[in-house]
Motif scaffolding. Sequence first.
Motif, PDB file in Angstrom:
ATOM      1  N   MET A 161      27.547  34.993  46.806  1.00  0.00           N
ATOM      2  CA  MET A 161      27.712  36.145  45.939  1.00  0.00           C
ATOM      3  C   MET A 161      28.018  37.348  46.809  1.00  0.00           C
ATOM      4  N   SER A 162      29.101  38.012  46.480  1.00  0.00           N
ATOM      5  CA  SER A 162      29.500  39.227  47.199  1.00  0.00           C
ATOM      6  C   SER A 162      28.988  40.444  46.444  1.00  0.00           C
ATOM      7  N   PRO A 163      28.390  41.396  47.143  1.00  0.00           N
ATOM      8  CA  PRO A 163      27.942  42.611  46.451  1.00  0.00           C
ATOM      9  C   PRO A 163      29.140  43.439  45.987  1.00  0.00           C
ATOM     10  N   LEU A 164      28.991  44.064  44.851  1.00  0.00           N
ATOM     11  CA  LEU A 164      30.046  44.910  44.288  1.00  0.00           C
ATOM     12  C   LEU A 164      29.469  46.286  43.983  1.00  0.00           C
ATOM     13  N   PRO A 165      30.304  47.318  44.027  1.00  0.00           N
ATOM     14  CA  PRO A 165      29.828  48.653  43.650  1.00  0.00           C
ATOM     15  C   PRO A 165      29.621  48.724  42.140  1.00  0.00           C
ATOM     16  N   ALA A 166      28.815  49.648  41.726  1.00  0.00           N
ATOM     17  CA  ALA A 166      28.542  49.836  40.295  1.00  0.00           C
ATOM     18  C   ALA A 166      29.674  50.643  39.669  1.00  0.00           C
ATOM     19  N   SER A 167      30.770  49.979  39.331  1.00  0.00           N
ATOM     20  CA  SER A 167      31.892  50.680  38.700  1.00  0.00           C
ATOM     21  C   SER A 167      31.809  50.529  37.188  1.00  0.00           C
ATOM     22  N   PRO A 168      32.303  51.517  36.446  1.00  0.00           N
ATOM     23  CA  PRO A 168      32.287  51.414  34.984  1.00  0.00           C
ATOM     24  C   PRO A 168      33.040  50.184  34.466  1.00  0.00           C
ATOM     25  N   GLN A 169      34.118  49.786  35.138  1.00  0.00           N
ATOM     26  CA  GLN A 169      34.887  48.627  34.681  1.00  0.00           C
ATOM     27  C   GLN A 169      34.060  47.351  34.811  1.00  0.00           C
ATOM     28  N   TYR A 170      33.377  47.172  35.926  1.00  0.00           N
ATOM     29  CA  TYR A 170      32.517  45.993  36.096  1.00  0.00           C
ATOM     30  C   TYR A 170      31.391  46.023  35.070  1.00  0.00           C
ATOM     31  N   GLN A 171      30.806  47.190  34.892  1.00  0.00           N
ATOM     32  CA  GLN A 171      29.681  47.308  33.963  1.00  0.00           C
ATOM     33  C   GLN A 171      30.091  47.004  32.531  1.00  0.00           C
ATOM     34  N   GLN A 172      31.292  47.419  32.123  1.00  0.00           N
ATOM     35  CA  GLN A 172      31.750  47.136  30.760  1.00  0.00           C
ATOM     36  C   GLN A 172      31.907  45.632  30.538  1.00  0.00           C
ATOM     37  N   VAL A 173      32.531  44.953  31.480  1.00  0.00           N
ATOM     38  CA  VAL A 173      32.725  43.502  31.358  1.00  0.00           C
ATOM     39  C   VAL A 173      31.370  42.799  31.383  1.00  0.00           C
ATOM     40  N   LEU A 174      30.510  43.171  32.326  1.00  0.00           N
ATOM     41  CA  LEU A 174      29.199  42.526  32.420  1.00  0.00           C
ATOM     42  C   LEU A 174      28.336  42.799  31.197  1.00  0.00           C
ATOM     43  N   ALA A 175      28.446  43.976  30.611  1.00  0.00           N
ATOM     44  CA  ALA A 175      27.657  44.280  29.415  1.00  0.00           C
ATOM     45  C   ALA A 175      27.969  43.298  28.294  1.00  0.00           C
ATOM     46  N   VAL A 176      29.236  42.999  28.100  1.00  0.00           N
ATOM     47  CA  VAL A 176      29.631  42.030  27.067  1.00  0.00           C
ATOM     48  C   VAL A 176      29.100  40.643  27.420  1.00  0.00           C
ATOM     49  N   LEU A 177      29.314  40.227  28.654  1.00  0.00           N
ATOM     50  CA  LEU A 177      28.932  38.875  29.052  1.00  0.00           C
ATOM     51  C   LEU A 177      27.418  38.690  29.119  1.00  0.00           C
ATOM     52  N   CYS A 178      26.684  39.734  29.473  1.00  0.00           N
ATOM     53  CA  CYS A 178      25.223  39.630  29.507  1.00  0.00           C
ATOM     54  C   CYS A 178      24.636  39.540  28.100  1.00  0.00           C
ATOM     55  N   LYS A 179      25.309  40.133  27.121  1.00  0.00           N
ATOM     56  CA  LYS A 179      24.850  40.031  25.729  1.00  0.00           C
ATOM     57  C   LYS A 179      25.076  38.635  25.168  1.00  0.00           C
ATOM     58  N   HIS A 180      26.035  37.915  25.725  1.00  0.00           N
ATOM     59  CA  HIS A 180      26.400  36.576  25.260  1.00  0.00           C
ATOM     60  C   HIS A 180      26.474  35.634  26.468  1.00  0.00           C
ATOM     61  N   PRO A 181      25.345  35.355  27.123  1.00  0.00           N
ATOM     62  CA  PRO A 181      25.390  34.631  28.398  1.00  0.00           C
ATOM     63  C   PRO A 181      25.916  33.200  28.318  1.00  0.00           C
ATOM     64  N   ASP A 182      25.895  32.603  27.154  1.00  0.00           N
ATOM     65  CA  ASP A 182      26.367  31.217  27.025  1.00  0.00           C
ATOM     66  C   ASP A 182      27.770  31.114  26.436  1.00  0.00           C
ATOM     67  N   ALA A 183      28.374  32.243  26.126  1.00  0.00           N
ATOM     68  CA  ALA A 183      29.699  32.243  25.491  1.00  0.00           C
ATOM     69  C   ALA A 183      30.802  32.383  26.539  1.00  0.00           C
ATOM     70  N   TRP A 184      31.933  31.756  26.244  1.00  0.00           N
ATOM     71  CA  TRP A 184      33.128  31.839  27.082  1.00  0.00           C
ATOM     72  C   TRP A 184      34.113  32.790  26.419  1.00  0.00           C
ATOM     73  N   PHE A 185      34.760  33.661  27.220  1.00  0.00           N
ATOM     74  CA  PHE A 185      35.708  34.638  26.709  1.00  0.00           C
ATOM     75  C   PHE A 185      36.983  34.605  27.533  1.00  0.00           C
ATOM     76  N   THR A 186      38.123  34.726  26.864  1.00  0.00           N
ATOM     77  CA  THR A 186      39.380  34.957  27.574  1.00  0.00           C
ATOM     78  C   THR A 186      39.441  36.448  27.918  1.00  0.00           C
ATOM     79  N   VAL A 187      40.374  36.816  28.767  1.00  0.00           N
ATOM     80  CA  VAL A 187      40.558  38.230  29.080  1.00  0.00           C
ATOM     81  C   VAL A 187      40.928  38.996  27.811  1.00  0.00           C
ATOM     82  N   ASN A 188      41.740  38.392  26.956  1.00  0.00           N
ATOM     83  CA  ASN A 188      42.103  39.054  25.691  1.00  0.00           C
ATOM     84  C   ASN A 188      40.877  39.305  24.824  1.00  0.00           C
ATOM     85  N   GLU A 189      39.988  38.345  24.759  1.00  0.00           N
ATOM     86  CA  GLU A 189      38.773  38.517  23.952  1.00  0.00           C
ATOM     87  C   GLU A 189      37.873  39.593  24.553  1.00  0.00           C
TER      88      GLU A 189
END
Length: 87
Positions: A1-29
């Motif tokens: 695991m590589s550390p990443l800075p706390a950027s708003p773009q990373y946080q937005q994507v992670l917020a969605v994925l953390c709310k649905h940890p077992d769901a798969w999403f395309t970039v479009n979704e």
Amino acid sequence: MSPLPASPQYQQVLAVLCKHPDAWFTVNELTSKLIRVRKCARRPTVELYAAGYLLRWISDARKPGRAEYQYRLNPDAAQHAHALLDA
């Protein structure tokens, strides 16, 4: 695991994925749940995958149309993802 800075773009994507940890999403979704600008979700999603925060699989290439990658939160990285969200 590589550390990443706390950027708003990373946080937005992670917020969605953390709310649905077992769901798969395309970039479009993911984009439809974010800012609705495709390039805004694509780059951070690919970078999060490269850093080990996300898992990726490709949709069935035998189906008509273009195969797409689908992403979900890597369970082994969930603690790091939540820390990045809290930063």
